[in-house]
Design an enzyme around this catalytic site. Structure first.
Site, PDB file in Angstrom:
ATOM      1  N   HIS A  63       0.842  -1.205   0.000  1.00 14.80           N
ATOM      2  CA  HIS A  63       0.000   0.000   0.000  1.00 14.80           C
ATOM      3  C   HIS A  63       0.871   1.247   0.000  1.00 14.80           C
ATOM      4  O   HIS A  63       2.059   1.187   0.306  1.00 14.80           O
ATOM      5  CB  HIS A  63      -0.976  -0.006   1.185  1.00 14.80           C
ATOM      6  CG  HIS A  63      -0.331   0.043   2.541  1.00 14.80           C
ATOM      7  ND1 HIS A  63       0.566  -0.914   2.980  1.00 14.80           N
ATOM      8  CD2 HIS A  63      -0.447   0.933   3.552  1.00 14.80           C
ATOM      9  CE1 HIS A  63       0.957  -0.611   4.205  1.00 14.80           C
ATOM     10  NE2 HIS A  63       0.367   0.516   4.580  1.00 14.80           N
ATOM     11  N   HIS A  65       1.605   3.804   1.817  1.00 20.82           N
ATOM     12  CA  HIS A  65       2.059   4.551   2.982  1.00 20.82           C
ATOM     13  C   HIS A  65       3.584   4.587   2.886  1.00 20.82           C
ATOM     14  O   HIS A  65       4.211   3.603   2.473  1.00 20.82           O
ATOM     15  CB  HIS A  65       1.604   3.890   4.286  1.00 20.82           C
ATOM     16  CG  HIS A  65       0.209   4.263   4.691  1.00 20.82           C
ATOM     17  ND1 HIS A  65      -0.549   3.530   5.573  1.00 20.82           N
ATOM     18  CD2 HIS A  65      -0.570   5.323   4.330  1.00 20.82           C
ATOM     19  CE1 HIS A  65      -1.734   4.113   5.743  1.00 20.82           C
ATOM     20  NE2 HIS A  65      -1.765   5.199   4.989  1.00 20.82           N
ATOM     21  N   ASP A  67       6.149   4.273   4.753  1.00 21.24           N
ATOM     22  CA  ASP A  67       7.040   3.253   5.328  1.00 21.24           C
ATOM     23  C   ASP A  67       7.025   1.945   4.535  1.00 21.24           C
ATOM     24  O   ASP A  67       7.747   0.999   4.890  1.00 21.24           O
ATOM     25  CB  ASP A  67       6.715   3.010   6.814  1.00 21.24           C
ATOM     26  CG  ASP A  67       5.277   2.571   7.041  1.00 21.24           C
ATOM     27  OD1 ASP A  67       4.370   3.108   6.372  1.00 21.24           O
ATOM     28  OD2 ASP A  67       5.044   1.698   7.897  1.00 21.24           O
ATOM     29  N   HIS A  68       6.214   1.894   3.482  1.00 22.87           N
ATOM     30  CA  HIS A  68       6.179   0.702   2.639  1.00 22.87           C
ATOM     31  C   HIS A  68       6.668   0.977   1.218  1.00 22.87           C
ATOM     32  O   HIS A  68       6.778   0.040   0.418  1.00 22.87           O
ATOM     33  CB  HIS A  68       4.761   0.124   2.599  1.00 22.87           C
ATOM     34  CG  HIS A  68       4.320  -0.429   3.924  1.00 22.87           C
ATOM     35  ND1 HIS A  68       4.246  -1.771   4.185  1.00 22.87           N
ATOM     36  CD2 HIS A  68       3.990   0.198   5.075  1.00 22.87           C
ATOM     37  CE1 HIS A  68       3.857  -1.956   5.453  1.00 22.87           C
ATOM     38  NE2 HIS A  68       3.694  -0.768   6.009  1.00 22.87           N
ATOM     39  N   HIS A 143      -7.112  -1.940   5.561  1.00 22.49           N
ATOM     40  CA  HIS A 143      -6.284  -0.935   6.226  1.00 22.49           C
ATOM     41  C   HIS A 143      -6.927   0.430   5.929  1.00 22.49           C
ATOM     42  O   HIS A 143      -8.034   0.491   5.414  1.00 22.49           O
ATOM     43  CB  HIS A 143      -4.851  -1.056   5.698  1.00 22.49           C
ATOM     44  CG  HIS A 143      -3.832  -0.308   6.505  1.00 22.49           C
ATOM     45  ND1 HIS A 143      -3.793  -0.344   7.876  1.00 22.49           N
ATOM     46  CD2 HIS A 143      -2.802   0.506   6.131  1.00 22.49           C
ATOM     47  CE1 HIS A 143      -2.786   0.418   8.297  1.00 22.49           C
ATOM     48  NE2 HIS A 143      -2.186   0.945   7.252  1.00 22.49           N
ATOM     49  N   ASP A 213      -0.220  -4.059   5.702  1.00 22.93           N
ATOM     50  CA  ASP A 213      -0.851  -3.816   6.989  1.00 22.93           C
ATOM     51  C   ASP A 213      -2.330  -4.184   6.918  1.00 22.93           C
ATOM     52  O   ASP A 213      -2.957  -3.958   5.892  1.00 22.93           O
ATOM     53  CB  ASP A 213      -0.740  -2.333   7.337  1.00 22.93           C
ATOM     54  CG  ASP A 213       0.698  -1.856   7.491  1.00 22.93           C
ATOM     55  OD1 ASP A 213       1.619  -2.654   7.361  1.00 22.93           O
ATOM     56  OD2 ASP A 213       0.886  -0.656   7.727  1.00 22.93           O
ATOM     57  N   HIS A 271       6.236  -5.768  11.669  1.00 26.57           N
ATOM     58  CA  HIS A 271       5.617  -4.434  11.617  1.00 26.57           C
ATOM     59  C   HIS A 271       5.311  -3.929  13.030  1.00 26.57           C
ATOM     60  O   HIS A 271       4.230  -3.430  13.330  1.00 26.57           O
ATOM     61  CB  HIS A 271       4.332  -4.447  10.770  1.00 26.57           C
ATOM     62  CG  HIS A 271       3.908  -3.078  10.314  1.00 26.57           C
ATOM     63  ND1 HIS A 271       3.033  -2.296  11.029  1.00 26.57           N
ATOM     64  CD2 HIS A 271       4.278  -2.335   9.251  1.00 26.57           C
ATOM     65  CE1 HIS A 271       2.859  -1.142  10.405  1.00 26.57           C
ATOM     66  NE2 HIS A 271       3.604  -1.134   9.316  1.00 26.57           N
TER      67      HIS A 271
END
Lengths: 304, 304
Positions: A63, A65, A67-68, A143, A213, A271
């Site tokens: 996804h 975000h 941090d990914h 998520h 997530d 995570h």
């Protein structure tokens, strides 16, 4: 058996800590590398883990975000500087093109290779990639934004050649591929040797599922039923269950509950929220529900 | 004396190595933090160095190559998650807005603070920022794309109050600011006390210059003349002079030559090519031309 392993490059969550890196892992399948998620600093982790940039063929983003996915611009640029020529495939939910296209346009104009962006539908369980080694399916997760998990299923021959039998019947080498494909063999004098006599049962295909997530989501159980290895996010402990719900994350207990109900062989949690200095508590909590749990850590390599 | 130091977060160059991080450093001036360049992984380095995210007020980007700016998306997002409310100012050459605006739009819609982007003209030496502690000037550099160095000049009072003298003349506290500003004082009976009797000479403003990336460029010498500390890139050794020229970088010898001719007090070299496992050779080479040279390293803090 052919190599099929998961290499953890990062198993922290959004806020930076000194003890974890943001999400990323590399699947090594018959010496091809498939990356799942690409948090900031991945190329540095890649080097530390002595992985080979040239073997990386596909990247799957769960996804959009940061941090990914914030490691993508740096990794893509570096591959160009290293002289890569083969196309790199980047798969991700809606938004992946909007993120990457302007960066490719501004920073990667004269790269010697192509980046092909594949937008997947994160709300569907579907086959999204297939090559001679693997089938990759999307897993719809829940998520705050469209998010997909990924299921890797290695391709195995259903049956292997029984070389001794093939030699006994004096079958020419040129016929071996057809036999492996499942065909019977007809001798020169018209006798039919059934395929079953010429082959032995193959191994079952190994499967690895990545689910991060996501909030606690029993709907994924039929998709990941019985996988050899499940990576499931465990951002919080049960004591932070309310926070987990609010942020659409899972607790260690919930991750283990999914593993238990799906009867997976082993569970890896990761995570982790930055509030946990180490994963000991999370691991203990998960194990009360599902014993065969491992806590991910940077540098860990797990055979599927 | 007030704090004025440079904290090295990364002094490697474009290709990732296990021994250096990409370009970034933090200037600590009277407890405000000013960042120069923001390579990938900066937020992680920031945490490792125990720097305070809340004190960061301005970021200056030298040029739009990934190893100098790919840490911005992650850092900006993190500041939002940490609840920042004060505006963050990001300065950089043409292209900075084109890079950041789409990312802010896609990833940072609901952040509690503003990011203000200031596009500077990298081809001009000009004052680009001023606050009560510092003046920051751009330094036109010569690289493959528009690139600016930055000159930090602390603001010092030209003269300080001579408290003993002020008390001797029974000057009320409310008059002190005017005296510090340089005014004479007139007593109740009309006598004029010259400012010179009420103040003592202040210290000279300290200056720090950052010059990376650039080819050997004597044109910067008048701008950086006599600075207390010069950071100058030294990507290559003299033996790679041709490669340095081709890629618009400097050798350690050239960096030292600039330092020598500009009569700076101290030189810090950095932005090392990944081919050098350590900076020993580069440092030795620079020292043959300019003795007061330091080799940058991650975690190093240098007082200006």
């Amino acid at each position: 058996m052919a190599e099929f392993s998961v290499h953890i490059l990062g198993c922290g969550s959004a806020l930076p800590t000194t003890y974890h890196h943001p999400s990323s892992q590399v699947i090594n399948l018959r010496d091809k590398l498939y990356m799942i998620d690409c948090g900031e600093g991945v190329q540095h982790q890649f080097r530390i883990e002595k992985l080979c940039f040239g073997r990386l063929v596909h990247i799957f983003i769960s996804h959009l975000h940061g941090d990914h996915c914030f490691g993508l611009p740096g990794l893509i640029s570096t591959l160009g500087m290293l002289g890569r020529t083969g196309t790199l495939h980047v798969h991700g939910p809606e938004g992946i093109e909007r993120f990457l296209a302007p960066i490719l346009d501004q920073f990667c104009q004269r790269m010697p290779y192509e980046v092909e962006i594949h937008t997947i539908n994160a709300s569907r369980h579907a086959l999204i990639h297939e090559d001679k080694s693997v089938k990759v399916y999307s897993i719809p997760l829940s998520h705050r934004i469209p998010t997909a998990g990924y299921l890797f299923e290695e391709k195995c021959r259903v049956r292997h050649l029984n070389r001794a039998a093939a030699e006994f019947y004096q079958i020419p080498l040129s016929e071996y591929p057809m036999i492996i494909e499942g065909f019977d063999y007809t001798t020169d004098d018209g006798r039919i040797i059934p395929n079953r006599q010429l082959t032995i049962p193959g191994t079952l295909p190994r499967r690895y599922a990545y689910c991060s997530d996501t909030e606690f989501l029993p709907a994924i159980i039929p998709i990941i039923q019985g996988v050899d290895l499940l990576y499931h996010e465990a951002t919080f402990m049960d004591s932070e269950k309310t926070r987990a719900k609010e942020t659409c994350h899972s607790t260690a207990k919930e991750a283990a509950e999914i593993a238990r109900r799906a009867e997976v062989k082993r569970l890896v949690i990761g995570h982790y929220s930055g509030r946990y200095r180490d994963s000991k508590g999370l691991l203990e909590e998960a194990k009360t529900v599902f014993e065969a749990t491992i806590a991910a850590n940077e540098g860990m390599r797990i055979d599927v």
